[in-house]
Design a protein around this motif. Structure first.
Motif, PDB file in Angstrom:
ATOM      1  N   GLY A 244       0.889  -1.198  -0.057  1.00  0.00           N
ATOM      2  CA  GLY A 244       0.044   0.014   0.045  1.00  0.00           C
ATOM      3  C   GLY A 244       0.889   1.254  -0.033  1.00  0.00           C
ATOM      4  O   GLY A 244       2.185   1.095  -0.237  1.00  0.00           O
ATOM      5  N   THR A 245       0.205   2.300   0.086  1.00  0.00           N
ATOM      6  CA  THR A 245       0.867   3.566   0.249  1.00  0.00           C
ATOM      7  C   THR A 245       0.453   4.513   1.189  1.00  0.00           C
ATOM      8  O   THR A 245      -0.685   4.399   1.778  1.00  0.00           O
ATOM      9  N   ILE A 246       0.993   5.431   1.740  1.00  0.00           N
ATOM     10  CA  ILE A 246       0.865   6.665   2.796  1.00  0.00           C
ATOM     11  C   ILE A 246       1.309   7.619   1.870  1.00  0.00           C
ATOM     12  O   ILE A 246       2.415   7.858   1.267  1.00  0.00           O
ATOM     13  N   PRO A 247       0.569   8.859   2.334  1.00  0.00           N
ATOM     14  CA  PRO A 247       1.016   9.984   1.538  1.00  0.00           C
ATOM     15  C   PRO A 247       2.249  10.751   2.392  1.00  0.00           C
ATOM     16  O   PRO A 247       2.645  10.189   3.306  1.00  0.00           O
TER      17      PRO A 247
ATOM     18  N   ARG B  11       6.170   2.346  11.238  1.00  0.00           N
ATOM     19  CA  ARG B  11       5.141   1.919  12.021  1.00  0.00           C
ATOM     20  C   ARG B  11       4.304   3.067  12.728  1.00  0.00           C
ATOM     21  O   ARG B  11       3.161   2.989  12.573  1.00  0.00           O
ATOM     22  N   ASP B  12       5.029   3.912  13.125  1.00  0.00           N
ATOM     23  CA  ASP B  12       4.022   5.068  13.805  1.00  0.00           C
ATOM     24  C   ASP B  12       3.494   5.867  12.764  1.00  0.00           C
ATOM     25  O   ASP B  12       2.481   6.479  12.979  1.00  0.00           O
ATOM     26  N   ALA B  13       4.187   5.922  11.541  1.00  0.00           N
ATOM     27  CA  ALA B  13       3.382   6.859  10.495  1.00  0.00           C
ATOM     28  C   ALA B  13       2.140   6.108  10.103  1.00  0.00           C
ATOM     29  O   ALA B  13       1.280   6.995   9.703  1.00  0.00           O
ATOM     30  N   LEU B  14       2.128   4.981   9.809  1.00  0.00           N
ATOM     31  CA  LEU B  14       0.801   4.350   9.552  1.00  0.00           C
ATOM     32  C   LEU B  14      -0.291   4.439  10.344  1.00  0.00           C
ATOM     33  O   LEU B  14      -1.479   4.362   9.966  1.00  0.00           O
ATOM     34  N   ILE B  15      -0.072   4.785  11.622  1.00  0.00           N
ATOM     35  CA  ILE B  15      -1.160   5.037  12.566  1.00  0.00           C
ATOM     36  C   ILE B  15      -1.330   6.213  13.001  1.00  0.00           C
ATOM     37  O   ILE B  15      -1.983   6.609  14.138  1.00  0.00           O
ATOM     38  N   GLY B  16      -0.572   7.169  12.659  1.00  0.00           N
ATOM     39  CA  GLY B  16      -0.789   8.624  12.646  1.00  0.00           C
ATOM     40  C   GLY B  16       0.003   9.064  13.932  1.00  0.00           C
ATOM     41  O   GLY B  16      -0.382  10.182  14.678  1.00  0.00           O
TER      42      GLY B  16
ATOM     43  N   TRP C 287       1.380  -4.579   8.955  1.00  0.00           N
ATOM     44  CA  TRP C 287       0.256  -3.271   8.764  1.00  0.00           C
ATOM     45  C   TRP C 287      -1.118  -4.173   9.539  1.00  0.00           C
ATOM     46  O   TRP C 287      -1.368  -3.515  10.107  1.00  0.00           O
ATOM     47  N   ASP C 288      -1.142  -5.190   9.132  1.00  0.00           N
ATOM     48  CA  ASP C 288      -2.655  -5.801   9.583  1.00  0.00           C
ATOM     49  C   ASP C 288      -2.388  -5.890  10.987  1.00  0.00           C
ATOM     50  O   ASP C 288      -3.348  -5.746  11.941  1.00  0.00           O
ATOM     51  N   ASP C 289      -1.499  -6.541  11.757  1.00  0.00           N
ATOM     52  CA  ASP C 289      -1.048  -6.639  12.961  1.00  0.00           C
ATOM     53  C   ASP C 289      -1.237  -5.156  13.645  1.00  0.00           C
ATOM     54  O   ASP C 289      -1.830  -5.064  14.969  1.00  0.00           O
ATOM     55  N   LEU C 290      -0.580  -4.152  13.145  1.00  0.00           N
ATOM     56  CA  LEU C 290      -0.668  -2.757  13.710  1.00  0.00           C
ATOM     57  C   LEU C 290      -2.190  -2.382  14.013  1.00  0.00           C
ATOM     58  O   LEU C 290      -2.400  -1.896  15.115  1.00  0.00           O
ATOM     59  N   VAL C 291      -2.654  -2.529  13.037  1.00  0.00           N
ATOM     60  CA  VAL C 291      -4.039  -1.838  12.890  1.00  0.00           C
ATOM     61  C   VAL C 291      -4.988  -2.612  13.915  1.00  0.00           C
ATOM     62  O   VAL C 291      -6.098  -2.173  14.429  1.00  0.00           O
ATOM     63  N   ALA C 292      -4.686  -3.847  14.043  1.00  0.00           N
ATOM     64  CA  ALA C 292      -5.438  -4.803  14.788  1.00  0.00           C
ATOM     65  C   ALA C 292      -4.992  -4.868  16.432  1.00  0.00           C
ATOM     66  O   ALA C 292      -5.605  -5.394  17.116  1.00  0.00           O
ATOM     67  N   GLY C 293      -3.820  -4.163  16.808  1.00  0.00           N
ATOM     68  CA  GLY C 293      -3.432  -4.113  17.936  1.00  0.00           C
ATOM     69  C   GLY C 293      -2.592  -5.480  18.135  1.00  0.00           C
ATOM     70  O   GLY C 293      -2.827  -5.969  19.522  1.00  0.00           O
TER      71      GLY C 293
END
Length: 418
Positions: free
Chosen positions: A5-8, A40-45, A145-151
């Motif tokens: 995926g991508t992030i701005p 990691r931190d950029a992906l979750i803001g 990424w999935d793990d990060l979003v899911a905690g």
């Protein structure tokens, strides 16, 4: 690797200091990517702190490229492929892609590689094994990424193997669980932690102490501390860590009052401090940390969470702002952990009194005592201490004239007719 995926592009990615490092490293056409915590931190803001960059180039080439661009290159871990670039007064850790050849405890024999997936495979958690290209394209070979979003805090590969490579990863797992986890901890990781908890005794106390303070910097380490206690993780090295509920309550009080997190204060909430005099040496705390922990365990003045702001001035005068602040917050956490409802407005008023405190000095000194005919010796200090207590009892209101008059009265009372 295939893109996930991508992030701005974000400010930290496009800042002039960052661009200068990237331009230097890619000057000869090499591909480099951000890696680890910044991704990691950029992906979750979350705010990005350290910026780490991975490259297939060996450290000698990295150093030459940085110097050619006029940037400072510091060989901070050259044998493991790490060079620190300094750009815009900010450090950037540049590490050559690596794969483990042999692991033994904290250390490993590594070989440099150009295989991005092999490099990711040697990292601890899936959420730390992601790469991000300068244009924002994210590469995620292990589902971080999935793990990060899911905690989910999950080891790369087998948890058992990763823990045995370095037993400090036991504690590191709980630090990341406290910061990023939700729900129950990963079962494989928890089993590995339980199985190898006794191996924490093989680690240097400084490493344990450092990791625990980082753990305590999480927004709310209480739930993770409860898991640690229930599964006996710290029993071999820190059996005093038994007050997870008080730690949770302190984090809530800090959040309610907007207090800056202090990991040592949280350690005091978490631990049973009845043997605080032993903890400093066991954890290799600094002299300042050891002294503060002992003072929290046995303060010279009582500080309660229900004290009126005016009543806080005595302990503030005796102990100072920092110690009183911690005692006040710990007292509030103790009451909250016991199920009492706290008056948030009253707590906030007390905290404002603490933060506004300016040290006060008794308007008279030893010279004034000597001028009244008291000879040099311990009696001077005794008189000044007693006068200071009188002054504090009157809320520091008596000025120099009133203090001198009280001092004369006390001296005269000792020598009537003298």
């Amino acid at each position: 690797m295939q893109p996930a995926g991508t992030i701005p592009p974000q400010d930290w990615m496009t800042a002039p200091a960052t661009r200068a490092v990237l331009d230097a490293l890619t000057a000869d056409g090499q591909t480099v990517m951000f890696v680890g915590g910044c991704v990691r931190d950029a992906l979750i803001g979350r705010p990005v702190g350290d910026i780490d960059i991975a490259t297939p180039d060996p450290p000698e080439t990295v150093t030459a490229l940085l110097q050619r661009a006029g940037l400072k290159a510091v060989p901070t871990g050259i044998e493991h492929g790490t060079v620190t670039a300094v750009s815009g007064h900010r450090p950037f850790e540049i590490t050559t892609l690596r794969e483990d050849v042999e692991t033994y405890g904290r250390h490993a024999r590594v070989a440099f590689t150009d295989d991005w997936t092999a490099d990711a495979a040697r990292r601890d958690f899936t959420m730390n094994a992601m790469f991000c290209a300068p244009d924002g394209t994210v590469y995620d070979p292990f589902g971080g990424w999935d793990d990060l979003v899911a905690g989910r805090v999950r080891f790369v590969g087998k948890a058992e193997d990763r823990v045995q490579e370095d037993y400090l990863r036991l504690l590191r797992f709980f630090r990341f669980y406290a910061r990023y986890g939700r729900g129950a901890p990963d079962a494989d990781a928890l089993r590995a932690a339980e199985r190898h908890a006794s191996q924490l005794t093989t680690l240097a106390a400084e490493r344990i102490h450092h990791e625990l303070l980082k753990f305590l910097e999480a927004a709310n380490p209480g739930p993770a501390a409860r898991v640690i206690h229930d599964h006996g993780i710290l029993q071999p090295v820190l059996p005093e860590a038994r007050h997870a509920e008080r730690l949770r309550a302190l984090a809530a009080v800090e959040r309610e009052l907007g207090v800056i997190i202090d990991p040592l204060r949280r350690m005091a909430a978490w631990l049973d401090l009845r043997e605080a005099h032993r903890l400093g040496a066991r954890l290799r705390l600094s002299n300042k940390q050891d002294r503060h922990l002992r003072q929290l365990a046995a303060p010279a003045e009582t500080v309660r969470a229900d004290m009126a702001p005016r009543d806080l001035r005595r302990p503030l005068h005796r102990l100072g702002r920092d110690l009183v602040r911690d005692l006040y917050l710990l007292a509030a956490a103790e009451r909250s952990a016991a199920g009492e409802r706290l008056d948030a407005a009253a707590l906030a008023a007390g905290l404002r009194e603490i933060e506004a405190w300016q040290p006060k000095r008794l308007p008279v000194d030893g010279g004034d005592v000597k001028a009244l005919g008291v000879p040099p010796g311990p009696r001077i200090k005794q008189l000044l201490d007693a006068l200071d207590a009188w002054w504090v009892d009157r809320d520091f209101q008596p000025g120099r004239a009133a203090c001198l008059a009280e001092l004369r009265r006390r001296v005269a009372a000792e020598h009537p007719g003298g």
